[in-house]
Design an enzyme around this catalytic site. Structure first.
Site, PDB file in Angstrom:
ATOM      1  CD  GLU A 105       4.756  -1.335   4.885  1.00  0.00           C
ATOM      2  OE1 GLU A 105       3.898  -2.092   4.410  1.00  0.00           O
ATOM      3  OE2 GLU A 105       5.969  -1.418   4.577  1.00  0.00           O
ATOM      4  CB  CYS A 163       6.924  -7.747   5.493  1.00  0.00           C
ATOM      5  SG  CYS A 163       8.041  -6.613   6.361  1.00  0.00           S
TER       6      CYS A 163
END
Length: 159
Positions: A58, A86
């Site tokens: 990401e 996360c």
């Protein structure tokens, strides 16, 4: 409603996750940033090849998209990622401000293959001095002066 468009973009993120592990770049994670119907950023986990613990899919996709758009915010963009973000990536996503995030695998799926972030989620709530890596306040007037200088510059675009 989830349609063919969303499925197509998710398949692209998943393909990046596969490409990354086959190249030995890092863990099995891929991500894209989409604006309208165009992919404007791609990323896959590159922790191993970059020797960078922040080179998550990401984060890499956000960096790529922001570079291409010439901005630090992803307004009117969507992120597709092969796994639920996360804590670090979730923070980056909130700073980038996309309109939504789609994910395939869950954090529980990731934990089942030894990518378990539950200890980080727990650590966030622990008092600084009791954290596994203690956070120690070291106040300094010069640090406050820099903050005051920033306020004086009247540059409020970076919140």
């Amino acid at each position: 409603m989830i349609g063919e468009r969303e499925k197509k973009f998710m398949q692209h993120a998943i393909a990046l996750s596969r490409r990354g592990i086959e190249q030995g770049d890092g863990g099995p994670f891929g991500s894209i940033v989409v604006k309208g119907d165009e992919i404007i950023g791609e990323g896959w986990n590159q922790v191993l090849c970059e020797n960078d613990p922040t080179a998550h899919a990401e984060v890499m996709a956000i960096r790529d998209a922001c570079r291409k758009l010439g901005t630090f915010q992803l307004t009117d963009c969507e992120i597709y990622t092969s796994c639920e973000p996360c804590p670090m990536c979730l923070g980056a996503i909130y700073w980038a401000r996309p309109s939504r995030v789609y994910y395939a695998n869950t954090k529980e799926d990731a934990a089942a293959i030894n990518f378990d972030d539950s200890f980080i989620y727990r650590e966030i709530a622990v008092p600084h001095e009791e954290k596994k890596i203690p956070l120690i306040e070291l106040r300094d007037e010069e640090a406050l002066k820099v903050f005051q200088q920033w306020v004086g510059m009247n540059n409020n675009t970076l919140h």
